[in-house]
Design an enzyme around this catalytic site. Structure first.
Site, PDB file in Angstrom:
ATOM      1  CE  LYS A 182      -1.873   3.044   1.872  1.00 36.93           C
ATOM      2  NZ  LYS A 182      -1.589   4.441   1.435  1.00 36.93           N
ATOM      3  CD  GLU A 257      12.795   0.318  10.044  1.00 42.48           C
ATOM      4  OE1 GLU A 257      13.292   1.232  10.732  1.00 42.48           O
ATOM      5  OE2 GLU A 257      13.342  -0.783   9.884  1.00 42.48           O
ATOM      6  CB  CYS A 291      13.363   8.520   8.341  1.00 39.38           C
ATOM      7  SG  CYS A 291      14.431   7.330   7.540  1.00 39.38           S
ATOM      8  CD  GLU A 390      10.050  12.756  11.497  1.00 41.22           C
ATOM      9  OE1 GLU A 390       8.889  12.338  11.656  1.00 41.22           O
ATOM     10  OE2 GLU A 390      10.955  12.078  10.977  1.00 41.22           O
TER      11      GLU A 390
END
Ligand code: NAD
Length: 497
Positions: A182, A257, A291, A390
């Site tokens: 997906k 993750e 990331c 973040e």
């Protein structure tokens, strides 16, 4: 390849790929936007629970009938063919990735090559999987083998979409599992092109499937499906939490993750010109949407002023522009909603008291699209939101520290623990800091350079589990231990009159 050439490669409609065919069922269509103009690039099929069920059915059938029984060396041949297809189409794939994400073309080319490398690497690994033997003479021989598990749901984000997807697809298929991918709704183009490459490679139908759609419908249906025992997810921490809640009913195995707020600790004895290059590279390539970006620089007081000045000079000079222009270093951000999120963080300056030393706005020369200046925030304190959360855009925060203890306290004082970077010439200190810093991965005197054999992943809120090398097989396979009697060892008799 030019923007115009690339636009001609985009199908008008992006369809699901199920059981070897492109299909368009589901809950209608949604637009995929060009980050350079915010005009629609294509209509994308919005998968729902019904489409997910079809894809899972196909994947389950392929698992049981062809893929699980196939020897690893034969699976490896298919993976090699897919890698060949990616290399053959690499210009087109890179251009499509650039069109869809706004990441400069010279950076996406490298990502596509890495995608092919992922397939080659795991093709080789598929032929090297071994078991374990536990001889117990003269009565028993015990051995343990890794077995494939079934259908894996692979849910991926929009930053480096193809590279990250292949990082999951390749070990999944190498292990003998089958896949339903997906992809992120903001960047579906390369998943569609990869489906065509996989169709050309004659991978048995149903081994690899793609369901496009929104996270809360297509993604959630995949997580909720009882016949999907594995979910490998890369994305935001809050999404990961939701996925774990939704998958708990069927007791799934998760690989998570998640986000990061990784520190770069620069001590005053560092080779600071190299540290500077690494900081700028790690933060401002991939449009800051990386990331493992070293988004919090912690710099020692004695060199802080000089280091901040040098950072400011370099950040001001970063070339913002059309991602198809070979001179461009920073392209438009993925989506207007994401632009807003990045901008909202920078606008906290008055409330939080940090200083916007460079950038912080839309560049004047780019009034359209999701352009954001390369930005440097200074006078940042560890408790501020811009030091804790973040931002996932081209925004670097700088904090200062007195000594090693203070640096470590600041480095560890966040919920995330993905990566950490340490710059010092004192190797004893480097070893000490790498031991105490809370992160899944530490780079000493280096930018983020990946060795595919090493475990990749984060600690704390940055993830659960590791992928990469044999660690990917730990996720995609299950150990089975077989206890085999060699003779007539004694069996206690119970209930004998
Ligand atoms: P996101 O969490 O919004 O979306 C990721 C994927 O999850 C998308 O495909 C989305 O459609 C899907 N999704 C959303 N809600 C879902 C639900 N309820 N059920 C199932 N699926 C759902 O993340 P994003 O904005 O696409 O990506 C950026 C984030 O990814 C950042 O936080 C970044 O740090 C993280 N990231 C982490 C790594 C890593 O290896 N640790 C690598 C790349 C990106």
């Amino acid at each position: 390849m030019t923007r115009q050439d690339t636009l001609e490669l985009v199908p008008r409609r992006i369809r699901h790929f199920i059981d070897g065919q492109f299909v368009e069922d589901g809950a209608g269509w949604f637009d995929d936007l060009d980050p350079y103009t915010n005009q629609p690039l294509a209509e994308v099929a919005a998968g729902d629970a019904g489409v997910v069920a079809r894809a899972v059915e196909a994947a389950h059938h392929a698992f049981a009938s062809v893929w699980r029984p196939m020897p690893g060396k034969d699976r490896a041949r298919y993976l090699e063919r897919i890698a060949d297809g990616i290399i053959r189409d690499r210009e087109a794939l890179a251009a499509l990735e650039t069109l869809d994400t706004g990441i400069p073309l010279r950076q996406t080319l490298g990502q596509i090559e890495r995608a092919a490398e992922n397939f080659r690497f795991f093709a080789e690994m598929a032929t090297r999987v071994t078991g374990e033997a536990f001889p117990h003479p003269p009565h028993f021989h015990n051995y343990a083998v890794r077995e494939p598990i079934g259908v894996a749901g692979l849910i991926t984000p929009w930053n480096t979409p193809l590279m990250l997807a292949t990082w999951k697809i390749a070990p999944c298929l190498a292990s003998g599992d089958t896949a339903v991918l997906k992809p992120a709704e903001w960047s579906p183009l390369t998943a569609e092109r990869l489906s065509r490459i996989i169709q050309d490679a004659d991978l048995p139908s149903g081994v690899f499937n793609v369901v496009h759609g929104l996270g809360e419908s297509a993604g959630a249906a995949l997580v909720a499906h009882a016949r999907v025992p594995l979910i490998s997810f890369t994305g935001e921490t809050t999404t990961g939490q939701e996925i774990m809640r939704n998958g708990s009913q069927h007791l799934k195995r998760f690989s998570m993750e998640l986000g990061g707020k990784s520190p770069v600790i620069v001590f005053d004895d560092a080779n600071w010109e190299r540290a500077l290059d690494a900081v700028i590279f790690g933060m401002f390539t991939l449009n800051g949407e990386r990331c493992t970006a070293g988004s919090r620089v912690l710099v020692q007081d004695s060199i802080a002023e000089r280091f901040e000045e040098a950072l400011a000079q370099r950040i001001q000079a970063i070339v913002v522009g059309d991602p198809f222009d070979p001179d461009t270093e920073l392209g438009p951000l993925i989506h207007p909603d994401h632009w807003q999120r990045v901008n909202d963080y920078v606008e906290l300056a008055d409330e939080e008291g940090f200083s916007v030393a460079v950038g912080g706005k839309r560049p004047k020369s780019w009034p359209q699209g999701n352009f954001f200046q390369a930005t440097l925030l200074t006078q940042v304190e560890p408790h501020m939101r811009v030091a804790q959360e973040e931002i996932f855009g081209p925004v670097l925060t700088v904090l200062r520290f007195r000594d090693e203890d203070e640096a470590l306290r600041a480095a560890n004082d966040v919920r995330y623990g993905l990566a950490a970077y340490v710059w010092t010439r004192d190797m004893e200190r480097a070893a000490r800091v790498s031991h105490s810093v809370e992160a899944g991965m530490v780079w000493l005197n280096s930018q983020n350079v990946r060795d595919l054999r090493t475990p990749f992943g984060g600690s704390k809120w940055s993830g659960i589990g590791r992928e990469g090398g044999m660690h990917s097989f730990d996720f995609y396979t299950e150990w089975k231990t077989v206890h085999m009697a060699l003779g007539t060892h004694s069996i206690p008799k119970v209930g004998v009159l």
